[in-house]
Design a protein around this motif. Structure first.
Motif, PDB file in Angstrom:
ATOM      1  N   VAL A  27       0.846  -1.189   0.000  1.00 39.69           N
ATOM      2  CA  VAL A  27       0.000   0.000   0.000  1.00 39.69           C
ATOM      3  C   VAL A  27       0.883   1.241   0.000  1.00 39.69           C
ATOM      4  O   VAL A  27       1.834   1.338   0.780  1.00 39.69           O
ATOM      5  N   HIS A  28       0.564   2.177  -0.888  1.00 47.36           N
ATOM      6  CA  HIS A  28       1.294   3.441  -0.955  1.00 47.36           C
ATOM      7  C   HIS A  28       0.477   4.547  -0.295  1.00 47.36           C
ATOM      8  O   HIS A  28      -0.752   4.591  -0.422  1.00 47.36           O
ATOM      9  N   THR A  29       1.181   5.446   0.378  1.00 50.09           N
ATOM     10  CA  THR A  29       0.571   6.641   0.948  1.00 50.09           C
ATOM     11  C   THR A  29       1.276   7.849   0.355  1.00 50.09           C
ATOM     12  O   THR A  29       2.511   7.899   0.355  1.00 50.09           O
ATOM     13  N   VAL A  30       0.499   8.811  -0.152  1.00 50.57           N
ATOM     14  CA  VAL A  30       1.103   9.951  -0.838  1.00 50.57           C
ATOM     15  C   VAL A  30       0.733  11.259  -0.148  1.00 50.57           C
ATOM     16  O   VAL A  30      -0.349  11.402   0.426  1.00 50.57           O
ATOM     17  N   VAL A  31       1.669  12.192  -0.199  1.00 49.37           N
ATOM     18  CA  VAL A  31       1.449  13.545   0.312  1.00 49.37           C
ATOM     19  C   VAL A  31       1.990  14.522  -0.716  1.00 49.37           C
ATOM     20  O   VAL A  31       3.134  14.390  -1.171  1.00 49.37           O
ATOM     21  N   GLU A  32       1.167  15.495  -1.095  1.00 50.28           N
ATOM     22  CA  GLU A  32       1.619  16.562  -1.994  1.00 50.28           C
ATOM     23  C   GLU A  32       1.456  17.897  -1.286  1.00 50.28           C
ATOM     24  O   GLU A  32       0.386  18.194  -0.729  1.00 50.28           O
ATOM     25  N   MET A  33       2.514  18.707  -1.315  1.00 51.26           N
ATOM     26  CA  MET A  33       2.528  19.971  -0.590  1.00 51.26           C
ATOM     27  C   MET A  33       3.049  21.094  -1.477  1.00 51.26           C
ATOM     28  O   MET A  33       3.815  20.862  -2.412  1.00 51.26           O
ATOM     29  N   THR A  34       2.642  22.313  -1.152  1.00 50.23           N
ATOM     30  CA  THR A  34       3.284  23.516  -1.657  1.00 50.23           C
ATOM     31  C   THR A  34       3.838  24.256  -0.446  1.00 50.23           C
ATOM     32  O   THR A  34       3.108  24.511   0.515  1.00 50.23           O
ATOM     33  N   VAL A  35       5.126  24.573  -0.479  1.00 57.50           N
ATOM     34  CA  VAL A  35       5.821  25.129   0.681  1.00 57.50           C
ATOM     35  C   VAL A  35       6.376  26.510   0.346  1.00 57.50           C
ATOM     36  O   VAL A  35       6.873  26.741  -0.759  1.00 57.50           O
ATOM     37  N   CYS A  36       6.293  27.403   1.318  1.00 59.94           N
ATOM     38  CA  CYS A  36       6.905  28.732   1.213  1.00 59.94           C
ATOM     39  C   CYS A  36       7.798  28.940   2.429  1.00 59.94           C
ATOM     40  O   CYS A  36       7.390  28.663   3.562  1.00 59.94           O
ATOM     41  N   VAL A  37       9.023  29.432   2.206  1.00 61.39           N
ATOM     42  CA  VAL A  37       9.970  29.728   3.290  1.00 61.39           C
ATOM     43  C   VAL A  37      10.312  31.211   3.245  1.00 61.39           C
ATOM     44  O   VAL A  37      10.662  31.743   2.185  1.00 61.39           O
ATOM     45  N   LEU A  38      10.199  31.885   4.379  1.00 60.63           N
ATOM     46  CA  LEU A  38      10.556  33.299   4.488  1.00 60.63           C
ATOM     47  C   LEU A  38      11.477  33.498   5.689  1.00 60.63           C
ATOM     48  O   LEU A  38      11.182  33.017   6.786  1.00 60.63           O
ATOM     49  N   LEU A  39      12.583  34.208   5.473  1.00 62.65           N
ATOM     50  CA  LEU A  39      13.585  34.413   6.519  1.00 62.65           C
ATOM     51  C   LEU A  39      13.709  35.882   6.886  1.00 62.65           C
ATOM     52  O   LEU A  39      13.602  36.770   6.038  1.00 62.65           O
ATOM     53  N   GLN A  40      13.965  36.104   8.180  1.00 64.93           N
ATOM     54  CA  GLN A  40      14.294  37.434   8.699  1.00 64.93           C
ATOM     55  C   GLN A  40      15.536  37.318   9.574  1.00 64.93           C
ATOM     56  O   GLN A  40      15.827  36.255  10.111  1.00 64.93           O
ATOM     57  N   GLY A  41      16.256  38.419   9.726  1.00 71.05           N
ATOM     58  CA  GLY A  41      17.444  38.413  10.582  1.00 71.05           C
ATOM     59  C   GLY A  41      18.374  39.541  10.236  1.00 71.05           C
ATOM     60  O   GLY A  41      17.929  40.621   9.797  1.00 71.05           O
TER      61      GLY A  41
END
Length: 295
Positions: A27-41
């Motif tokens: 059995v396969h389990t799938v996950v699809e995501m859209t990711v955003c990364v924002l940095l401060q410093g």
């Protein structure tokens, strides 16, 4: 004299798909995501002095997300978002805050003759499960979970009357109407001191998301709604009662209107009031009702 009063940058729309293959069950389990990364410093000089020595390249952010997705669980998304956010503040000492947004796209397992298919899925709606995880030096990890894009409609059981009337008011009072909205509901967790604390809370994330979705659908369907405002407030109350470590809940509900069509011009055809069966769905303008309920 001008000065840089705020700055952040990052990589948006990082598309990630991960499959887990169970060798025993196939059995396969799938996950699809859209990711955003924002940095401060301490990145001001990259803006004011063209000093790129403080810049973590956005391509590095993308590759980091891929590598962490390979090395760590991507479910629940609260844990993955916190893992990515903590990585950037732990790895780069001049980065003091990292915000990671995770949008999980809906894939539902296909049923064939009543049996779940082991590796085939369908997209049964535009609903997404969203997370914003922010890791900040000396503050910890803040997480907001959300349901977005859940389109619902009820053909009766909603009213709206008793509102302010004056010379600008054209809307009639109604005691029975169609109610449709696209649910955007979010809840903010108590701040976690470390990634280890987030890991300890993992069982709560899926449980609360399921409960929040069930509460939203149940309250929407079963309540004789006097207004969108009152119904969403009750939803918030129920989620807070179900999730003790959630500090606030918010809803944003657009009111998607369905207008009666007067067809009496055609041979006296009745299609208003109690005789209404055919309606014209409206795209805009629309009402927009929002609230936040906190402990």
């Amino acid at each position: 004299m001008p000065h840089l009063s705020g700055a952040q940058y990052g990589k948006d729309n990082i598309r990630v798909y991960k499959v887990h293959r169970d060798e025993k069950t196939k059995v396969h389990t799938v996950v699809e995501m859209t990711v955003c990364v924002l940095l401060q410093g301490d990145i001001e000089t990259s803006y004011t002095e063209a000093d790129n020595s403080v810049v973590v390249a956005t391509d590095t952010m993308k590759q980091t997300v891929y590598i962490l997705a390979k090395e760590h669980p991507v479910t629940p998304p609260e844990l993955f978002g916190a893992t990515v956010a903590a990585h950037f503040t732990d790895t780069y000492k001049h980065i003091h805050s990292a915000q990671v947004k995770v949008k999980v796209h809906r894939w539902t397992r296909i049923n064939i003759d009543g049996q779940s298919h082991p590796h085939s899925f369908l997209r049964d709606g535009s609903e997404t499960r969203n997370v914003v995880a922010t890791s900040t030096d000396e503050k910890g990890i803040e997480i907001r979970s959300a349901i977005s894009g859940l389109l619902v409609l009820k053909s009766t059981g909603s009213a709206f009357h008793g509102f302010v009337r004056n010379e600008y008011t054209a809307l009639p009072e109604v005691w029975d109407r169609i109610l449709s909205t696209e649910v955007d509901a979010g809840w903010v967790w108590n701040t976690y001191k470390s990634l280890k604390d987030v890991e300890s809370a993992v069982p709560e994330f899926d449980k609360t998301w399921d409960e929040a979705r069930t509460i939203t659908l149940t309250k929407f369907a079963q309540e004789e709604s006097p207004s969108v405002q009152n119904t969403m407030y009750h939803m918030c109350e129920d989620i807070l009662a179900a999730a003790p470590t959630v500090q606030s809940v918010e809803y944003s509900l657009p009111n998607k209107h369905y207008f009666e069509i007067d067809l009496s011009w055609h041979k006296g055809l009745k299609n208003t009031g109690a005789d209404a069966e055919v309606y014209a769905p409206q795209s805009d303008p629309n009402g927009l009702i929002q609230c936040t309920v906190s402990r």
